[in-house]
Design an enzyme around this catalytic site. Structure first.
Site, PDB file in Angstrom:
ATOM      1  N   ARG A   1       0.831  -0.932  -0.474  1.00 49.08           N
ATOM      2  CA  ARG A   1       0.165   0.082  -0.318  1.00 49.08           C
ATOM      3  C   ARG A   1       0.854   1.720   0.273  1.00 49.08           C
ATOM      4  NH1 ARG A   1      -3.598   0.669   4.651  1.00 49.08           N
ATOM      5  NH2 ARG A   1      -2.986  -1.040   5.465  1.00 49.08           N
TER       6      ARG A   1
ATOM      7  N   LYS B   1       9.300  -0.597   1.988  1.00 44.89           N
ATOM      8  CA  LYS B   1       8.178  -0.053   4.010  1.00 44.89           C
ATOM      9  C   LYS B   1       9.161   0.453   4.011  1.00 44.89           C
ATOM     10  CE  LYS B   1       4.786  -2.001   6.275  1.00 44.89           C
ATOM     11  NZ  LYS B   1       3.533  -2.029   6.306  1.00 44.89           N
TER      12      LYS B   1
ATOM     13  N   GLY C   1       4.364 -15.799   5.945  1.00 47.82           N
ATOM     14  CA  GLY C   1       3.700 -15.553   7.777  1.00 47.82           C
ATOM     15  C   GLY C   1       5.239 -14.831   9.228  1.00 47.82           C
TER      16      GLY C   1
HETATM   17  C1  UD1 Z   1      -0.084  -9.446  12.785  1.00 46.35           C
HETATM   18  C2  UD1 Z   1      -0.144 -10.093  14.124  1.00 46.35           C
HETATM   19  C3  UD1 Z   1      -0.672  -9.334  14.649  1.00 46.35           C
HETATM   20  C4  UD1 Z   1      -0.867  -8.329  15.049  1.00 46.35           C
HETATM   21  C5  UD1 Z   1      -0.351  -7.393  14.398  1.00 46.35           C
HETATM   22  C6  UD1 Z   1       0.212  -5.940  14.684  1.00 46.35           C
HETATM   23  C7  UD1 Z   1       0.816 -12.149  13.517  1.00 46.35           C
HETATM   24  C8  UD1 Z   1      -0.019 -13.344  12.690  1.00 46.35           C
HETATM   25  N1  UD1 Z   1      -0.467 -10.991  13.485  1.00 46.35           N
HETATM   26  O1  UD1 Z   1      -0.120  -9.290  11.739  1.00 46.35           O
HETATM   27  O2  UD1 Z   1      -1.841 -10.196  15.632  1.00 46.35           O
HETATM   28  O3  UD1 Z   1      -2.728  -7.319  15.782  1.00 46.35           O
HETATM   29  O4  UD1 Z   1       0.202  -7.611  13.206  1.00 46.35           O
HETATM   30  O5  UD1 Z   1       0.539  -4.566  13.437  1.00 46.35           O
HETATM   31  O6  UD1 Z   1       1.975 -11.968  13.292  1.00 46.35           O
HETATM   32  N2  UD1 Z   1       6.494  -9.672   8.558  1.00 46.35           N
HETATM   33  C9  UD1 Z   1       7.446 -10.091   7.936  1.00 46.35           C
HETATM   34  N3  UD1 Z   1       7.400 -11.324   7.140  1.00 46.35           N
HETATM   35  C10 UD1 Z   1       6.365 -12.259   6.948  1.00 46.35           C
HETATM   36  C11 UD1 Z   1       5.313 -12.106   7.565  1.00 46.35           C
HETATM   37  C12 UD1 Z   1       5.197 -10.314   8.073  1.00 46.35           C
HETATM   38  O7  UD1 Z   1       8.556 -10.006   8.077  1.00 46.35           O
HETATM   39  O8  UD1 Z   1       6.644 -13.118   6.116  1.00 46.35           O
HETATM   40  C13 UD1 Z   1       6.192  -8.385   8.767  1.00 46.35           C
HETATM   41  C14 UD1 Z   1       6.011  -7.642   8.051  1.00 46.35           C
HETATM   42  O9  UD1 Z   1       6.875  -7.143   7.523  1.00 46.35           O
HETATM   43  C15 UD1 Z   1       5.434  -6.479   9.141  1.00 46.35           C
HETATM   44  C16 UD1 Z   1       5.490  -7.460  10.478  1.00 46.35           C
HETATM   45  O10 UD1 Z   1       6.414  -8.341   9.825  1.00 46.35           O
HETATM   46  O11 UD1 Z   1       6.568  -5.847   9.304  1.00 46.35           O
HETATM   47  C17 UD1 Z   1       3.592  -8.035  10.492  1.00 46.35           C
HETATM   48  O12 UD1 Z   1       3.304  -8.707   9.426  1.00 46.35           O
HETATM   49  P1  UD1 Z   1       1.966  -7.943   8.811  1.00 46.35           P
HETATM   50  O13 UD1 Z   1       1.717  -9.031   7.713  1.00 46.35           O
HETATM   51  O14 UD1 Z   1       2.227  -6.506   9.305  1.00 46.35           O
HETATM   52  O15 UD1 Z   1       1.093  -8.259   9.608  1.00 46.35           O
HETATM   53  P2  UD1 Z   1      -0.023  -8.842  10.189  1.00 46.35           P
HETATM   54  O16 UD1 Z   1      -1.617  -9.237   9.939  1.00 46.35           O
HETATM   55  O17 UD1 Z   1      -0.709  -7.154  10.557  1.00 46.35           O
END
Ligand code: UD1
Ligand code: MG
Length: 451
Positions: A15, A22, A80
């Site tokens: 986004r 980002k 994830g």
């Molecule tokens: C996550 C949490 C959620 C919380 C929210 C807060 C999980 C499953 N969920 O959800 O409970 O309320 O954050 O903002 O953890 N990232 C990686 N690799 C991945 C996936 C994510 O590095 O494979 C990083 C993203 O860049 C980000 C962070 O982890 O900085 C969180 O990922 P995001 O996809 O934003 O998780 P949410 O669905 O928001």
């Protein structure tokens, strides 16, 4: 107890609509990632691992530029948050103590909050940072039983009853490093998103008889950035906080909303900041200094009693000692000005040292660049540089020496000497009057011709 940081920064940030990862988008002059790392640094971590994926090379370069001891680990596919943390395993091999997980796109977490989490680890195996959400939206929900955290349920997988919970998961989690990786091994991806959820480690830990709790922080600390609009909002929030902290520290503002700070600006007590000032990175302003309107400062140090501006530009490497005066339309770069030195009007001073109580007249330029290399100008104590002197560096002006206005100084000036380096003036009596007449006649002829 020793602590390691795991900073998740592999996400794409679709986004943001950006070519740049980002976490590298800046707030107050520093990438979001650096804000997260600075908060974590308060724990004096033994190891720091940044998990990279999208734009990995740029993110790794920024992390290592900030701290060469940082380790990075790549998450090739974003499967994830648990999968992301798993990538830190080999970087943390042999680490004994806490592991604390942070997000690279959550720049406002306070160091003091992380310290509270580490304190809470004394009594609990797992500590999660939560917040009361004004609008819980799609955040993961913290299912509590008194002070015990039972599990975290993602919005997509939550029942209506669970969705009614307003205590939400920030994503920041602390646990023993070995315990963390053991739990992560047990996480599956059988859920609404088909992702390996880090949040699942809580229920797995509870099943294994481990304890978990959540501590709360202000919702503003957990603010993440997902779009340009949120980035701008984060910038405004940062500025509002920085101004509030400056008030608290005893700084006077004429128009606080027009003063912009960097992530690392330091302003001393009783400093006076006028309207419309921009502080780039690396500025320290000591107690009682006075920064006048429309000034731009970066990478510089302003000592007490100094007065800067209005309309001054201080560039990196500038050091102003006590009671220095830098006036309007003066640019300083890599310039050290000793006590009481004055550069008051329309000058460029770069790669120079000015001795105590020296005075630089209006329109003076240190000609520091020959097109290939930069050269130094040395000006002694109590020296007087006449207006519009060109100081062709490398050159040195002795203590108590003077240069005549309009001089082009190409040779060193000894102590106490007056340097005159301009052509001698010639007056031709009556010649101006004649010249005016000639010019007027020419003009009149032209105008007639045009009619
Ligand atoms: C996550 C949490 C959620 C919380 C929210 C807060 C999980 C499953 N969920 O959800 O409970 O309320 O954050 O903002 O953890 N990232 C990686 N690799 C991945 C996936 C994510 O590095 O494979 C990083 C993203 O860049 C980000 C962070 O982890 O900085 C969180 O990922 P995001 O996809 O934003 O998780 P949410 O669905 O928001
Ligand atoms: Mg998110």
């Amino acid at each position: 107890m020793s602590t390691a940081l795991i900073v998740l920064a592999a996400g794409k940030g679709t986004r943001m609509k950006s070519e740049m990862p980002k976490v590298l988008h800046p707030i107050a002059g520093a990438p979001m990632l650096i804000h997260a790392l600075r908060a974590g640094a308060a724990l004096e971590p033994q190891r720091i691992v940044v998990i990279t994926g999208h734009g990995a090379e740029a993110v790794e370069a920024a992390a290592i530029d900030h701290d060469p001891d940082i380790q990075t680990a790549r998450q090739e596919q974003q499967l994830g948050t648990a999968h992301a943390v798993a990538q830190a395993r080999s970087a943390l091999a042999g680490h004994e103590g806490n592991a604390l997980i942070l997000y690279g796109d959550t720049p406002f977490i306070q160091a003091e909050t992380l310290e509270r989490m580490i304190d809470a680890r004394r009594d609990h195996d797992m500590v999660v940072l939560g917040f009361e959400a004004a609008d819980p939206g799609r955040y993961g929900r913290l299912v509590m039983n008194g002070s015990a955290l039972e599990r975290i349920v993602e919005f997509k997988d939550a029942s209506d009853q669970e969705r009614a919970i307003t205590f939400c998961n920030s994503g920041v989690i602390a646990a023993d490093s070995h315990v963390l990786f053991d739990l992560i091994d047990a996480v599956g991806n059988d859920n609404a998103s088909g992702e390996y959820y880090l949040t699942d480690i809580i229920s797995i830990a509870r099943e294994r008889g481990l304890t978990a709790t959540a501590i709360a922080c202000d919702e503003a600390e957990t603010l993440g950035v997902n779009s340009r609009e949120e980035l701008a909002a984060a910038e405004m929030l940062f500025q509002a906080r920085a101004r509030a902290e400056a008030f608290e520290d005893g700084v006077t503002f004429y128009a606080p909303d027009s003063v912009y700070f960097s992530f690392d600006t330091v302003i001393g007590r009783d400093a006076l900041l006028e309207q419309n000032i921009v502080f780039g990175p690396g500025v320290t302003v000591e107690s009682g200094a006075h920064i006048r309107a429309f000034s731009h400062l970066e990478g510089c140090h302003v000592a007490r009693g100094a007065i800067v501006g209005p309309y001054a530009r201080l560039r990196p490497g500038t050091e102003l000692a006590e009671d220095v005066r830098v006036g309007n339309f003066v640019e300083l770069k890599n310039a050290v000005l000793d006590t009481g030195a004055k550069v008051n009007h329309l000058s460029y001073i770069g790669d120079a040292h000015l001795g105590a109580a020296s005075n630089v007249g209006a329109g003076t330029v240190t000609c520091n660049y020959d097109g290939v290399m930069k050269h130094h100008t040395e000006i002694g104590a109590h020296a007087f540089i006449g207006s519009s002197t060109m100081l062709v560096a490398p050159v040195s002006i002795g203590d108590h020496a003077m240069t005549a206005s309009g001089s082009v100084i190409t040779q060193d000036v000894p102590e106490g000497a007056l340097a005159l380096a301009r052509s001698r003036q010639v007056n031709r009596p009556g010649l101006a009057r004649k010249l005016f007449e000639m010019l007027k006649q020419t003009r009149d002829k032209r105008e007639k011709g045009a009619v």
